[in-house]
Motif scaffolding. Structure first.
Motif, short mmCIF file in Angstrom:
data_model
loop_
_atom_site.label_atom_id
_atom_site.label_comp_id
_atom_site.label_asym_id
_atom_site.label_seq_id
_atom_site.Cartn_x
_atom_site.Cartn_y
_atom_site.Cartn_z
N TYR A 121 -25.30 -62.22 21.62
CA TYR A 121 -24.60 -62.77 22.78
C TYR A 121 -25.07 -62.08 24.06
CZ TYR A 121 -20.62 -63.99 25.82
OH TYR A 121 -19.82 -64.44 26.86
N ASP A 122 -25.34 -62.85 25.09
CA ASP A 122 -25.81 -62.29 26.36
C ASP A 122 -24.61 -61.76 27.16
OD1 ASP A 122 -27.11 -61.55 28.65
OD2 ASP A 122 -27.50 -63.61 29.34
N ILE A 123 -24.27 -60.51 26.95
CA ILE A 123 -23.12 -59.92 27.63
C ILE A 123 -23.40 -59.70 29.11
CG2 ILE A 123 -23.79 -57.52 27.16
CD1 ILE A 123 -20.21 -59.00 27.13
N HIS A 124 -24.67 -59.73 29.50
CA HIS A 124 -25.02 -59.48 30.89
C HIS A 124 -24.60 -60.62 31.82
CE1 HIS A 124 -27.73 -56.74 28.67
NE2 HIS A 124 -27.40 -55.92 29.64
N GLN A 125 -24.22 -61.75 31.25
CA GLN A 125 -23.71 -62.85 32.07
C GLN A 125 -22.31 -62.55 32.59
OE1 GLN A 125 -22.77 -66.50 29.74
NE2 GLN A 125 -23.08 -65.22 27.92
N ILE A 126 -21.67 -61.54 32.01
CA ILE A 126 -20.31 -61.14 32.41
C ILE A 126 -20.39 -59.99 33.40
CG2 ILE A 126 -18.04 -60.43 31.58
CD1 ILE A 126 -19.03 -63.19 30.54
N SER A 127 -19.51 -60.00 34.40
CA SER A 127 -19.51 -58.99 35.46
C SER A 127 -19.64 -57.57 34.91
CB SER A 127 -18.21 -59.08 36.26
OG SER A 127 -17.98 -57.91 37.02
N PRO A 128 -20.64 -56.80 35.37
CA PRO A 128 -20.82 -55.44 34.86
C PRO A 128 -19.68 -54.50 35.21
CG PRO A 128 -22.31 -55.88 36.70
CD PRO A 128 -21.69 -57.19 36.32
N VAL A 129 -19.05 -54.68 36.36
CA VAL A 129 -17.92 -53.82 36.74
C VAL A 129 -16.73 -54.05 35.82
CG1 VAL A 129 -16.27 -53.28 38.57
CG2 VAL A 129 -18.67 -53.65 39.13
N ALA A 130 -16.46 -55.33 35.53
CA ALA A 130 -15.36 -55.65 34.61
C ALA A 130 -15.67 -55.15 33.20
CB ALA A 130 -15.11 -57.15 34.60
N ARG A 131 -16.92 -55.31 32.78
CA ARG A 131 -17.32 -54.84 31.44
C ARG A 131 -17.17 -53.32 31.33
NH1 ARG A 131 -22.56 -55.14 30.66
NH2 ARG A 131 -23.26 -56.31 32.48
N ALA A 132 -17.53 -52.63 32.40
CA ALA A 132 -17.53 -51.16 32.36
C ALA A 132 -16.14 -50.60 32.10
CB ALA A 132 -18.08 -50.60 33.67
N PHE A 133 -15.12 -51.26 32.63
CA PHE A 133 -13.76 -50.77 32.43
C PHE A 133 -13.40 -50.75 30.95
CE2 PHE A 133 -9.28 -50.38 32.31
CZ PHE A 133 -8.84 -49.92 33.54
N TYR A 134 -13.85 -51.77 30.21
CA TYR A 134 -13.49 -51.91 28.80
C TYR A 134 -14.64 -51.52 27.86
CZ TYR A 134 -9.74 -54.42 31.09
OH TYR A 134 -8.68 -54.76 31.92
N SER A 135 -15.44 -50.57 28.31
CA SER A 135 -16.54 -50.04 27.50
C SER A 135 -16.35 -48.55 27.31
CB SER A 135 -17.89 -50.28 28.19
OG SER A 135 -18.14 -51.66 28.37
N GLN A 136 -16.93 -48.03 26.26
CA GLN A 136 -16.91 -46.59 26.03
C GLN A 136 -18.12 -46.22 25.18
OE1 GLN A 136 -15.43 -44.54 27.62
NE2 GLN A 136 -14.66 -42.77 26.53
N GLY A 137 -18.83 -45.20 25.62
CA GLY A 137 -20.01 -44.75 24.89
C GLY A 137 -21.09 -45.81 24.80
N GLY A 138 -21.17 -46.66 25.81
CA GLY A 138 -22.19 -47.70 25.82
C GLY A 138 -21.86 -48.92 24.98
N ASN A 139 -20.67 -48.95 24.40
CA ASN A 139 -20.24 -50.08 23.57
C ASN A 139 -19.08 -50.83 24.20
OD1 ASN A 139 -22.05 -49.66 21.34
ND2 ASN A 139 -20.81 -47.88 20.78
N GLN A 140 -19.12 -52.16 24.09
CA GLN A 140 -18.03 -52.99 24.59
C GLN A 140 -16.90 -52.98 23.56
OE1 GLN A 140 -18.81 -54.50 27.70
NE2 GLN A 140 -16.59 -54.65 27.84
N ILE A 141 -15.74 -52.46 23.94
CA ILE A 141 -14.66 -52.37 22.96
C ILE A 141 -13.71 -53.56 23.03
CG2 ILE A 141 -14.76 -49.87 22.74
CD1 ILE A 141 -12.54 -49.59 24.73
N SER A 142 -13.61 -54.19 24.21
CA SER A 142 -12.84 -55.42 24.35
C SER A 142 -13.50 -56.25 25.45
CB SER A 142 -11.38 -55.11 24.69
OG SER A 142 -11.26 -54.43 25.93
N MET A 143 -13.08 -57.51 25.56
CA MET A 143 -13.69 -58.40 26.54
C MET A 143 -12.79 -58.54 27.76
SD MET A 143 -16.34 -60.36 27.24
CE MET A 143 -17.14 -61.05 25.78
N PRO A 144 -13.27 -58.17 28.94
CA PRO A 144 -12.44 -58.35 30.14
C PRO A 144 -12.08 -59.82 30.29
CG PRO A 144 -14.75 -58.02 30.73
CD PRO A 144 -14.63 -57.73 29.26
#
Length: 445
Positions: A121-144
């Motif tokens: 899945y192309d996660i880069h289509q989703i806002s990086p700032v929103a993704r960063a909030f719900y990421s940890q250790g370089g992994n997406q833990i939930s979807m903004p």
């Protein structure tokens, strides 16, 4: 009698036709994998979620999503934690931003990164700032998902009537002070120039926009927070800015909480308040509530410093790890559906939350909104022009609600004349004590 006899046979024939169709429908529904979705949305948000589920269910025949309202955010989090591992738990659930660290450490969800990798899945289509909030250790833990940012609202029509130049889209504190003072002066005190709610979330954004970390270990992004800092150059500058406007008489304090927000919005819509800072999620309400032109700017920043950007608020979507693989996969398919460009554009238009799929901005429904209300695009521009870093990606720490309570109290004291250093020092000590207690209870080192 013959006529009655024919009617009877006709009714029987119709019944025989309908019964198999109904049975087939029930069989088709039963054959689908059921995906229970817990959410906390009311009003337009709840209606749009129902619509998403209806559209998703009609788009394929393998899964059936059932949205269920579970109360407010705090109530839902407790239900999620208490039902995990039982048949009553949901397959996919919505959870507020401040619970992110708590849910992550509870280990009750399959990280979204697992599905991203498996599906390419192309996660880069989703806002990086929103993704960063719900990421940890370089992994997406939930979807903004339902995402907002704080912005500054002003009554553009009022400024025109009073002959006041509007603030620039990326304003400094002094830019806003200029406008606030002019509003109070030119309206002869009938309109208050500015308010900033006593709100811990806004306090955090003053720090983020100043490129400051509230907690050590880069706001918890590189390790469990063990120490917090509330009395910083950024918070000093922000509180001095508020105090300057209070002393000038162009500031009005509505206090804290939902009542404060209701009062400031009511005053703004009634033409009694010129400027306030609040969530971008209020755009729909403000546009519907006034015939005046709504002005919007980015979150204000310190004079002489560029903005670093503010963090997002709202909630994200999680996939429970206590469900079979086929149920989790169905949950993921639904998450992908609500994150498409079209769905995200519909979400923003219906609710005021920001569309997180970058391609959403070209969707007809948003283009129509921006044509009618050009300022409605400003929050999306603020989000799109921020470069994600650990200072503007939210505080990854348990006990954020306690932090907000303490900073809210400090803001109230400062607004009422308490020394800034003293108020912030008390709040900082209280929060450090709370962090230490939380870490001991959770056996964090």
């Amino acid at each position: 009698m013959a006529f009655t006899h024919k009617r009877w046979w006709f009714a029987l024939a119709m019944l025989l036709l309908v019964l198999p169709l109904g049975a087939c429908a029930r069989s088709e529904a039963a054959s689908r994998t059921q995906i229970v979705f817990w959410h906390e949305m009311t009003g337009p948000g709840q209606e749009q979620l129902k619509q998403f589920a209806k559209e998703f269910n009609a788009s394929q025949t393998k899964y059936r999503v059932e949205p269920q309202f579970e109360g407010n955010y705090n109530e839902a989090v407790q239900k999620i934690l208490h039902t995990h591992g039982t048949s009553a738990s949901p397959a996919v659930f919505q959870s507020m931003d401040v619970s992110t660290s708590q849910l992550y450490h509870a280990k009750i969800a399959t990280p979204i990164q697992h599905f991203i990798d498996a599906d390419h899945y192309d996660i880069h289509q989703i806002s990086p700032v929103a993704r960063a909030f719900y990421s940890q250790g370089g992994n997406q833990i939930s979807m903004p998902f339902n995402t907002s940012q704080p912005v500054l609202y002003y009554n553009a029509s009022l400024l025109k009537r009073l002959g006041i130049k509007a603030p620039q889209v990326d304003p400094s504190y002094s830019d806003i002070t200029r406008v606030a003072k002019a509003i109070s002066a030119k309206s002869h005190g009938k309109v208050k120039g500015l308010t900033v709610e006593e709100y811990g979330w806004l306090f955090e954004q003053f720090m983020a926009n100043s490129n400051e970390h509230l907690a050590n270990h880069e706001d918890g992004r590189t390790g469990i927070p063990t120490k917090v800092h509330l009395n910083t150059p950024g918070t000093q500058a922000a509180m001095k800015w508020v105090r300057e406007n209070i002393k000038s008489g162009d500031f009005i304090d509505y206090g804290a909480g939902s009542q404060a927000e209701s009062n400031e919005i009511a005053a703004f819509l009634a033409g009694k308040l010129g400027i306030f800072i609040q969530s971008s999620a209020y755009i729909s309400q403000l546009l519907a509530g006034t015939k005046d032109e709504l002005g919007i700017t980015y979150y204000p920043h310190q004079d002489g410093q560029p903005r670093n950007g503010v963090a997002v608020g709202g909630a994200s979507l999680w996939i429970s790890n206590d469900k079979p693989k086929d149920v989790q996969q169905g949950a993921w398919e639904f998450v992908k559906y609500v994150m498409t460009a079209k769905s995200q554009a519909q979400w923003q238009a219906a609710t005021g939350y920001l569309a997180l799929n970058k391609a959403s901005q070209t969707q007809p429904i948003l283009q129509k909104l921006y044509k009618q209300h050009p300022s409605a695009q400003v929050p999306s521009q603020q989000l799109a022009t921020i470069k994600a870093n650990t200072a503007n990606s939210g505080v990854f720490m348990e006990g954020v609600i306690q932090e907000r309570n303490l900073t809210q109290t400090a803001m109230a004291q400062i607004y009422n004349g308490t020394d800034i250093n003293k108020a912030l020092a008390v709040a900082e000590k209280g929060l450090n004590d709370s962090v230490a207690t939380t870490n001991r209870a959770n056996h964090y080192k």
